[in-house]
Design a protein around this motif. Structure first.
Motif, PDB file in Angstrom:
ATOM      1  N   SER A 154      -6.790  -3.955 -12.930  1.00  0.00           N
ATOM      2  CA  SER A 154      -5.936  -5.126 -12.701  1.00  0.00           C
ATOM      3  C   SER A 154      -5.126  -5.421 -13.953  1.00  0.00           C
ATOM      4  O   SER A 154      -5.423  -4.929 -15.045  1.00  0.00           O
ATOM      5  CB  SER A 154      -6.777  -6.342 -12.311  1.00  0.00           C
ATOM      6  OG  SER A 154      -7.698  -6.667 -13.325  1.00  0.00           O
ATOM      7  N   SER A 157      -5.359  -3.388  -8.313  1.00  0.00           N
ATOM      8  CA  SER A 157      -5.160  -2.110  -7.631  1.00  0.00           C
ATOM      9  C   SER A 157      -6.495  -1.463  -7.310  1.00  0.00           C
ATOM     10  O   SER A 157      -7.396  -1.416  -8.147  1.00  0.00           O
ATOM     11  CB  SER A 157      -4.343  -1.154  -8.505  1.00  0.00           C
ATOM     12  OG  SER A 157      -2.990  -1.551  -8.598  1.00  0.00           O
ATOM     13  N   TYR A 203      -2.417  -2.349  -3.478  1.00  0.00           N
ATOM     14  CA  TYR A 203      -2.100  -3.332  -4.517  1.00  0.00           C
ATOM     15  C   TYR A 203      -2.061  -4.728  -3.909  1.00  0.00           C
ATOM     16  O   TYR A 203      -1.424  -4.954  -2.871  1.00  0.00           O
ATOM     17  CB  TYR A 203      -0.759  -3.002  -5.159  1.00  0.00           C
ATOM     18  CG  TYR A 203      -0.282  -4.010  -6.181  1.00  0.00           C
ATOM     19  CD1 TYR A 203      -0.757  -3.973  -7.479  1.00  0.00           C
ATOM     20  CD2 TYR A 203       0.641  -5.003  -5.831  1.00  0.00           C
ATOM     21  CE1 TYR A 203      -0.325  -4.906  -8.425  1.00  0.00           C
ATOM     22  CE2 TYR A 203       1.084  -5.927  -6.770  1.00  0.00           C
ATOM     23  CZ  TYR A 203       0.595  -5.875  -8.052  1.00  0.00           C
ATOM     24  OH  TYR A 203       1.018  -6.796  -8.979  1.00  0.00           O
ATOM     25  N   VAL A 239      -7.743   2.253  -5.941  1.00  0.00           N
ATOM     26  CA  VAL A 239      -7.201   3.602  -5.807  1.00  0.00           C
ATOM     27  C   VAL A 239      -8.284   4.529  -5.262  1.00  0.00           C
ATOM     28  O   VAL A 239      -9.394   4.582  -5.799  1.00  0.00           O
ATOM     29  CB  VAL A 239      -6.684   4.139  -7.148  1.00  0.00           C
ATOM     30  CG1 VAL A 239      -6.043   5.513  -6.966  1.00  0.00           C
ATOM     31  CG2 VAL A 239      -5.698   3.154  -7.771  1.00  0.00           C
ATOM     32  N   SER A 260       0.856  -1.181   0.000  1.00  0.00           N
ATOM     33  CA  SER A 260       0.000   0.000   0.000  1.00  0.00           C
ATOM     34  C   SER A 260       0.892   1.230   0.000  1.00  0.00           C
ATOM     35  O   SER A 260       1.983   1.219   0.577  1.00  0.00           O
ATOM     36  CB  SER A 260      -0.921   0.024   1.226  1.00  0.00           C
ATOM     37  OG  SER A 260      -1.809  -1.088   1.219  1.00  0.00           O
ATOM     38  N   HIS A 303      -3.210   4.079  -2.712  1.00  0.00           N
ATOM     39  CA  HIS A 303      -3.126   2.973  -3.662  1.00  0.00           C
ATOM     40  C   HIS A 303      -2.894   1.675  -2.895  1.00  0.00           C
ATOM     41  O   HIS A 303      -1.902   1.534  -2.175  1.00  0.00           O
ATOM     42  CB  HIS A 303      -1.979   3.223  -4.647  1.00  0.00           C
ATOM     43  CG  HIS A 303      -1.734   2.082  -5.581  1.00  0.00           C
ATOM     44  ND1 HIS A 303      -0.472   1.753  -6.049  1.00  0.00           N
ATOM     45  CD2 HIS A 303      -2.582   1.180  -6.144  1.00  0.00           C
ATOM     46  CE1 HIS A 303      -0.566   0.719  -6.851  1.00  0.00           C
ATOM     47  NE2 HIS A 303      -1.831   0.342  -6.923  1.00  0.00           N
TER      48      HIS A 303
END
Length: 222
Positions: free
Chosen positions: A186, A197, A215, A199, A26, A213
């Protein structure tokens, strides 16, 4: 040997940097930019930046966190052209909903049902043609028809929820009233691993203040 030492250290440093971005992680961005989305940009500027980033990252819509339902058809009249769908719902008693999907400036699809939906060509089915919404109806006339439908006793309590904001339609000026936006995308890391991801964009005082973000990687099972 002395000449090799700096090279070994440099390779170790590069390897360490790469490792930080492998697997789940992150990050929070408060300066500069990410994917062309720039900290300090206005709502309208960020939307333009998302339109540029969308095709590369492969996402088409942005969720507006806290986008409140509407109770008045008149309040939707100016907003509908900025969106791709409208959900009409009743949450008192038996759950019921109708989803209108738009293509261009017309109603493309009408889906009804509380759980699984079915496609119809007219809603409400028993309403007169000048009141009911039909496929191929112009979006510009929906607010007037929704006002008539709300006058029918069976639909007097129905509310309205707009879809996520599509990037292929113009910026909705009403979005300046919402400080949290979100999108996801993705990609394939390898043949057996996908990276996803999420966001979140946070605005403060009319400017983009932070990009969060998150991930995560996952296995692909065939």
């Amino acid at each position: 040997m002395k000449k090799l030492l700096p090279i070994v250290l440099l390779l170790f440093f590069i390897s360490s940097c790469k490792k930080d971005k492998q697997g789940d992680y992150s990050e929070t961005i408060t300066t500069g930019e990410k994917w062309g989305i720039k900290i300090g940009s206005s709502h309208a500027e960020v939307f333009a930046q998302l339109k540029n980033a969308g095709p590369t990252l492969d996402f088409q819509n942005v969720a507006i966190v806290g986008h409140k339902p509407y109770s008045s058809p008149a309040s939707l009249e100016q907003l509908l052209p900025y969106y791709y769908a409208l959900t009409i719902y009743n949450d008192t008693g038996t759950l019921d909903r109708v989803v209108l999907l738009f293509t261009g400036d017309k109603v493309q699809q009408i889906a009804t049902g509380g759980g699984l939906t079915v496609n119809v060509t007219k809603w409400p089915e028993s309403a007169a043609d000048d009141t009911a919404i039909k496929t191929d109806d112009p979006v510009s006339g929906l607010a007037a028809k929704l006002a008539k439908i709300r006058q029918l006793p069976a639909y007097a309590t129905y509310g309205f929820v707009l879809s996520d904001k599509p990037l292929n339609k113009p910026f909705d000026p009403d979005l300046v009233n919402y400080n949290d936006w979100q999108f996801a995308f993705s990609d394939f890391v390898s043949a057996s691993v996908t990276g996803s991801s999420t966001v979140k964009l946070h605005f403060n005082a009319g400017k983009l203040e932070r990009i969060d973000h998150d991930y995560r990687e996952g296995q692909i099972f065939n």
